[in-house]
Design a protein around this motif. Structure first.
Motif, PDB file in Angstrom:
ATOM      1  N   GLY A 168      -5.284   7.499 -13.150  1.00  0.00           N
ATOM      2  CA  GLY A 168      -3.835   7.561 -13.212  1.00  0.00           C
ATOM      3  C   GLY A 168      -3.210   6.361 -13.903  1.00  0.00           C
ATOM      4  N   PRO A 169      -1.910   6.441 -14.192  1.00  0.00           N
ATOM      5  CA  PRO A 169      -1.239   5.398 -14.971  1.00  0.00           C
ATOM      6  C   PRO A 169      -1.048   4.083 -14.231  1.00  0.00           C
ATOM      7  CG  PRO A 169       0.349   7.038 -14.214  1.00  0.00           C
ATOM      8  CD  PRO A 169      -1.007   7.570 -13.892  1.00  0.00           C
ATOM      9  N   LEU A 170      -1.140   4.082 -12.893  1.00  0.00           N
ATOM     10  CA  LEU A 170      -0.903   2.862 -12.129  1.00  0.00           C
ATOM     11  C   LEU A 170      -2.174   2.038 -11.887  1.00  0.00           C
ATOM     12  CD1 LEU A 170       1.655   4.066  -9.413  1.00  0.00           C
ATOM     13  CD2 LEU A 170       2.123   2.776 -11.509  1.00  0.00           C
ATOM     14  N   TRP A 171      -3.332   2.584 -12.275  1.00  0.00           N
ATOM     15  CA  TRP A 171      -4.570   1.863 -11.973  1.00  0.00           C
ATOM     16  C   TRP A 171      -4.644   0.482 -12.636  1.00  0.00           C
ATOM     17  CZ3 TRP A 171      -7.541   2.255  -8.044  1.00  0.00           C
ATOM     18  CH2 TRP A 171      -8.773   1.581  -8.022  1.00  0.00           C
ATOM     19  N   PRO A 172      -4.210   0.321 -13.888  1.00  0.00           N
ATOM     20  CA  PRO A 172      -4.237  -1.029 -14.465  1.00  0.00           C
ATOM     21  C   PRO A 172      -3.426  -2.036 -13.649  1.00  0.00           C
ATOM     22  CG  PRO A 172      -3.980   0.586 -16.200  1.00  0.00           C
ATOM     23  CD  PRO A 172      -3.839   1.333 -14.906  1.00  0.00           C
ATOM     24  N   MET A 173      -2.291  -1.612 -13.073  1.00  0.00           N
ATOM     25  CA  MET A 173      -1.526  -2.505 -12.213  1.00  0.00           C
ATOM     26  C   MET A 173      -2.298  -2.809 -10.933  1.00  0.00           C
ATOM     27  SD  MET A 173       2.225  -2.046 -10.352  1.00  0.00           S
ATOM     28  CE  MET A 173       3.032  -1.427 -11.810  1.00  0.00           C
ATOM     29  N   ASN A 174      -2.979  -1.803 -10.378  1.00  0.00           N
ATOM     30  CA  ASN A 174      -3.793  -2.032  -9.185  1.00  0.00           C
ATOM     31  C   ASN A 174      -4.831  -3.120  -9.434  1.00  0.00           C
ATOM     32  OD1 ASN A 174      -2.400   0.233  -8.313  1.00  0.00           O
ATOM     33  ND2 ASN A 174      -4.210   1.384  -7.717  1.00  0.00           N
ATOM     34  N   VAL A 175      -5.522  -3.010 -10.567  1.00  0.00           N
ATOM     35  CA  VAL A 175      -6.584  -3.963 -10.878  1.00  0.00           C
ATOM     36  C   VAL A 175      -5.997  -5.343 -11.181  1.00  0.00           C
ATOM     37  CG1 VAL A 175      -8.439  -4.494 -12.504  1.00  0.00           C
ATOM     38  CG2 VAL A 175      -8.133  -2.156 -11.661  1.00  0.00           C
ATOM     39  N   ALA A 176      -4.909  -5.378 -11.920  1.00  0.00           N
ATOM     40  CA  ALA A 176      -4.291  -6.660 -12.282  1.00  0.00           C
ATOM     41  C   ALA A 176      -3.842  -7.441 -11.057  1.00  0.00           C
ATOM     42  CB  ALA A 176      -3.106  -6.426 -13.210  1.00  0.00           C
ATOM     43  N   ASN A 177      -3.406  -6.731 -10.018  1.00  0.00           N
ATOM     44  CA  ASN A 177      -2.885  -7.387  -8.816  1.00  0.00           C
ATOM     45  C   ASN A 177      -3.878  -7.398  -7.656  1.00  0.00           C
ATOM     46  OD1 ASN A 177      -0.325  -8.015  -9.907  1.00  0.00           O
ATOM     47  ND2 ASN A 177       0.371  -5.921  -9.547  1.00  0.00           N
ATOM     48  N   ALA A 178      -5.120  -7.009  -7.915  1.00  0.00           N
ATOM     49  CA  ALA A 178      -6.097  -6.910  -6.823  1.00  0.00           C
ATOM     50  C   ALA A 178      -6.341  -8.250  -6.135  1.00  0.00           C
ATOM     51  CB  ALA A 178      -7.413  -6.342  -7.351  1.00  0.00           C
ATOM     52  N   HIS A 179      -6.167  -9.356  -6.870  1.00  0.00           N
ATOM     53  CA  HIS A 179      -6.390 -10.671  -6.258  1.00  0.00           C
ATOM     54  C   HIS A 179      -5.376 -10.987  -5.163  1.00  0.00           C
ATOM     55  CE1 HIS A 179      -3.263 -11.364  -9.217  1.00  0.00           C
ATOM     56  NE2 HIS A 179      -2.979 -12.499  -8.626  1.00  0.00           N
ATOM     57  N   THR A 180      -4.267 -10.221  -5.101  1.00  0.00           N
ATOM     58  CA  THR A 180      -3.269 -10.444  -4.046  1.00  0.00           C
ATOM     59  C   THR A 180      -3.502  -9.557  -2.826  1.00  0.00           C
ATOM     60  OG1 THR A 180      -1.683  -8.822  -4.940  1.00  0.00           O
ATOM     61  CG2 THR A 180      -1.550 -11.085  -5.782  1.00  0.00           C
ATOM     62  N   LEU A 181      -4.516  -8.707  -2.849  1.00  0.00           N
ATOM     63  CA  LEU A 181      -4.775  -7.847  -1.696  1.00  0.00           C
ATOM     64  C   LEU A 181      -5.089  -8.632  -0.420  1.00  0.00           C
ATOM     65  CD1 LEU A 181      -6.755  -4.943  -3.396  1.00  0.00           C
ATOM     66  CD2 LEU A 181      -4.384  -4.926  -2.592  1.00  0.00           C
ATOM     67  N   PRO A 182      -5.757  -9.795  -0.500  1.00  0.00           N
ATOM     68  CA  PRO A 182      -5.902 -10.586   0.727  1.00  0.00           C
ATOM     69  C   PRO A 182      -4.554 -11.042   1.303  1.00  0.00           C
ATOM     70  CG  PRO A 182      -7.536 -11.264  -0.872  1.00  0.00           C
ATOM     71  CD  PRO A 182      -6.599 -10.340  -1.589  1.00  0.00           C
ATOM     72  N   TYR A 183      -3.539 -11.214   0.446  1.00  0.00           N
ATOM     73  CA  TYR A 183      -2.219 -11.580   0.939  1.00  0.00           C
ATOM     74  C   TYR A 183      -1.678 -10.478   1.842  1.00  0.00           C
ATOM     75  CZ  TYR A 183      -2.221 -14.816  -3.130  1.00  0.00           C
ATOM     76  OH  TYR A 183      -2.527 -15.775  -4.056  1.00  0.00           O
ATOM     77  N   ASP A 184      -1.754  -9.236   1.342  1.00  0.00           N
ATOM     78  CA  ASP A 184      -1.234  -8.123   2.128  1.00  0.00           C
ATOM     79  C   ASP A 184      -2.082  -7.865   3.373  1.00  0.00           C
ATOM     80  OD1 ASP A 184       1.142  -6.693   0.655  1.00  0.00           O
ATOM     81  OD2 ASP A 184      -0.250  -7.328  -0.898  1.00  0.00           O
ATOM     82  N   THR A 185      -3.379  -8.112   3.276  1.00  0.00           N
ATOM     83  CA  THR A 185      -4.229  -7.982   4.464  1.00  0.00           C
ATOM     84  C   THR A 185      -3.826  -9.003   5.518  1.00  0.00           C
ATOM     85  OG1 THR A 185      -6.036  -7.261   3.021  1.00  0.00           O
ATOM     86  CG2 THR A 185      -6.612  -7.885   5.270  1.00  0.00           C
ATOM     87  N   THR A 186      -3.483 -10.206   5.083  1.00  0.00           N
ATOM     88  CA  THR A 186      -3.002 -11.232   6.015  1.00  0.00           C
ATOM     89  C   THR A 186      -1.694 -10.795   6.662  1.00  0.00           C
ATOM     90  OG1 THR A 186      -4.067 -12.968   4.718  1.00  0.00           O
ATOM     91  CG2 THR A 186      -2.320 -13.654   6.238  1.00  0.00           C
TER      92      THR A 186
END
Length: 258
Positions: A168-186
């Motif tokens: 899908g079209p949003l996957w590049p944004m998912n990958v680009a921001n994946a390094h912030t996923l620990p932030y949201d997990t916190t």
């Protein structure tokens, strides 16, 4: 984009559009301010919209050590730019963050939440080793697999659904921001609704869910609305974790201006 400096010196990028009472739009995991590109035009005839890149995303800066308190300060800085107080609309783990901000005294006049990320009784929490696996993938530089892990274990999507996301079209944004996923997990903490703390929050709070979302998101929205003294729930047409944008815009415009 315009820039504001948060309390710790981090630069936060934001955009302003429209005319009327201010409403700040706060995104959840993976996303930057562009996720609201379709929503902003629905609001600008009624409100002044403020959208921003959360720290670590888009044109905003970051800091070496993450803390939820720093993101609360980022939201407060944007609200200060909006005139010192504002309505806030936030989705998913952005909703959890907005609740934390409101409970710590950030000047939010009204709060609209879309499917805050909690797990209520009867629905299993994510695996206890999720954060460790996520950090290991990110340490190896595998953002794609980190994003897929998030969707599998935090959002409970099937392998087939994850593959559809990849196409899908949003996957590049998912990958680009994946390094912030620990932030949201916190931000997610122990995944439970902080009932006692929410009972202290007196501002009007509208808790939304889509009629096509998962049962655990519906249950979380209901539990959140019930815990808030001035909270109420509303189901709107939509799909998994998404509300039809034109309807969402009308509801938010009415909520922000009355």
């Amino acid at each position: 984009m315009r820039k504001v400096v948060s309390r710790d010196g981090t630069t936060i990028a934001y955009e302003v559009a429209g005319d009327g009472p201010p409403i700040v739009l706060l995104n959840g995991a993976f996303r930057d301010h562009t996720i609201f590109d379709q929503l902003v035009p629905e609001l600008t005839a009624h409100c002044t919209t403020y959208v921003y890149d959360r720290r670590g995303r888009g044109q905003s800066g970051d800091s070496p050590e993450y803390a939820v308190e720093r993101e609360v300060e980022d939201l407060a800085a944007v609200i200060e730019e909006a005139g010192g107080e504002a309505v806030v609309f936030a989705g998913s783990l952005g909703a959890n963050l907005a609740l934390e901000a409101a409970m710590t005294g950030v000047p939010i006049t009204k709060l609209a939440l879309h499917e805050p990320y909690y797990r209520v009784e009867g629905f299993a929490k994510p695996p206890s080793d999720f954060m460790a696996k996520l950090n290991a993938l990110l340490a190896d530089g595998d953002r794609d697999e980190a994003a897929a892990l998030w969707l599998a274990e935090l959002m409970e999507l099937s392998p087939q659904a994850i593959e559809a996301w990849r196409q899908g079209p949003l996957w590049p944004m998912n990958v680009a921001n994946a390094h912030t996923l620990p932030y949201d997990t916190t931000i997610a903490g122990d995944y439970t609704v902080p009932t006692e703390r929410l009972a202290t929050l007196r501002i009007p709070c509208l808790v939304l869910n889509s009629d096509g979302t998962s049962e655990w998101f519906k249950a979380a929205a209901k539990a959140t609305a019930t815990a808030l003294p001035n909270g109420w729930g509303m189901a709107l047409p939509g799909s998994f974790h998404r509300i039809d944008m034109d309807i969402l815009g009308r509801v938010l415009a009415g909520f922000a201006t009355t």
